[in-house]
Design an enzyme around this catalytic site. Structure first.
Site, PDB file in Angstrom:
ATOM      1  N   HIS A  20       1.096  -1.267   0.153  1.00 29.87           N
ATOM      2  CA  HIS A  20       0.014   0.166   0.164  1.00 29.87           C
ATOM      3  C   HIS A  20       1.055   1.232  -0.058  1.00 29.87           C
ATOM      4  O   HIS A  20       0.100   2.426  -0.244  1.00 29.87           O
ATOM      5  CB  HIS A  20      -0.865  -0.164   1.361  1.00 29.87           C
ATOM      6  CG  HIS A  20      -2.390   0.557   0.937  1.00 29.87           C
ATOM      7  ND1 HIS A  20      -2.994   0.709  -0.251  1.00 29.87           N
ATOM      8  CD2 HIS A  20      -3.126   1.142   1.852  1.00 29.87           C
ATOM      9  CE1 HIS A  20      -4.073   1.099  -0.075  1.00 29.87           C
ATOM     10  NE2 HIS A  20      -4.131   1.708   1.191  1.00 29.87           N
ATOM     11  N   ASN A  66      -6.766   7.573   3.639  1.00 26.65           N
ATOM     12  CA  ASN A  66      -7.992   7.945   3.397  1.00 26.65           C
ATOM     13  C   ASN A  66      -8.314   9.477   3.482  1.00 26.65           C
ATOM     14  O   ASN A  66      -9.446   9.887   3.082  1.00 26.65           O
ATOM     15  CB  ASN A  66      -9.114   7.178   4.694  1.00 26.65           C
ATOM     16  CG  ASN A  66      -8.947   5.643   4.639  1.00 26.65           C
ATOM     17  OD1 ASN A  66      -8.371   5.235   3.951  1.00 26.65           O
ATOM     18  ND2 ASN A  66      -9.369   5.152   5.501  1.00 26.65           N
ATOM     19  N   ASP A  91      -0.726   2.213  -5.367  1.00 31.02           N
ATOM     20  CA  ASP A  91      -0.739   0.567  -5.689  1.00 31.02           C
ATOM     21  C   ASP A  91      -2.142   0.223  -6.231  1.00 31.02           C
ATOM     22  O   ASP A  91      -3.221   0.980  -6.092  1.00 31.02           O
ATOM     23  CB  ASP A  91      -0.463  -0.398  -4.239  1.00 31.02           C
ATOM     24  CG  ASP A  91      -1.813   0.338  -3.277  1.00 31.02           C
ATOM     25  OD1 ASP A  91      -1.987   1.394  -3.170  1.00 31.02           O
ATOM     26  OD2 ASP A  91      -2.377  -0.649  -2.850  1.00 31.02           O
ATOM     27  N   ASN A 112      -8.946   3.756  -1.412  1.00 32.81           N
ATOM     28  CA  ASN A 112      -9.458   5.067  -0.786  1.00 32.81           C
ATOM     29  C   ASN A 112      -8.515   6.254  -0.728  1.00 32.81           C
ATOM     30  O   ASN A 112      -9.101   7.405  -0.603  1.00 32.81           O
ATOM     31  CB  ASN A 112      -9.394   4.513   0.777  1.00 32.81           C
ATOM     32  CG  ASN A 112     -10.541   3.448   1.200  1.00 32.81           C
ATOM     33  OD1 ASN A 112     -11.282   3.373   0.466  1.00 32.81           O
ATOM     34  ND2 ASN A 112     -10.409   2.472   2.221  1.00 32.81           N
TER      35      ASN A 112
END
Length: 191
Positions: A20, A66, A91, A112
């Site tokens: 991530h 987020n 990613d 997100n």
């Protein structure tokens, strides 16, 4: 000419060098190649790289994934950089590990970080570099996979793709998005 290079990820040692956080790793590799150093600023770690007379403002948002949009919007506005001269690096589960893709626009694809940027900028029309991480995980284990470290056998390929992504950023800055797309979109990366 200024560019914003936004590498997405999460702050904190537990997230360092996870799938991530590949956006952070690519932004860091780009900054290192151009001898720029990150400092802690408002909403992000920021490095200003001078590349053949152009400036790349590299950010790694400190807002957590987020809320990435807050940092991206702030730095675009602060540096007065037009959206088409920004590149968001992230990613992508939908792409295999052997692929990367640059596009001038496109949906959040369930990511997100992109959802947050889309909400902050009120558009999906901004360039993105998607780094394929594959989806090789058991049902229900997506979060563990995405937040997990690369497997030992993946590390050399990931490093090669990071180097290719850095070159693609330079191509984006000097030859435009079409040339950057031609450089990486149809390539299969293997060792």
């Amino acid at each position: 000419m200024k560019y914003l290079i936004a590498g997405l990820g999460n702050i904190g040692n537990e997230y360092a060098h996870t799938r991530h956080n590949i956006g952070f790793d690519i932004a860091a590799a780009f900054a290192l190649k151009h001898e720029a150093t990150f400092r802690s600023e408002r909403l992000a770690y920021v490095a200003e790289a001078k590349v053949r007379g152009r400036i790349a403002v590299c950010i790694c948002p400190t807002t957590f994934m987020n809320l990435s949009g807050k940092a991206v919007k702030y730095w675009l506005d602060k540096e007065k950089i037009p959206l088409e001269r920004s590149l968001t690096i992230l990613d992508d589960l939908a792409l295999p590990l052997s692929k990367m893709r640059i596009k001038p626009e496109g949906s959040d694809g369930g990511h997100n970080g992109l959802k947050s940027i889309q909400a902050s900028l009120n558009t999906t029309a901004y360039p993105k570099l998607r780094f394929g991480i594959g989806n090789d995980f058991p049902k229900g284990m997506q979060v563990d996979f995405v937040l997990g470290k690369w497997r030992k056998e993946e590390e050399a390929l990931v490093q090669l793709k990071i180097e290719k992504a850095v070159i693609a950023i330079e191509t984006f800055m000097f030859q435009g998005i079409e040339a950057a797309m031609n450089e990486i979109n149809n390539k299969i990366y293997t060792l």
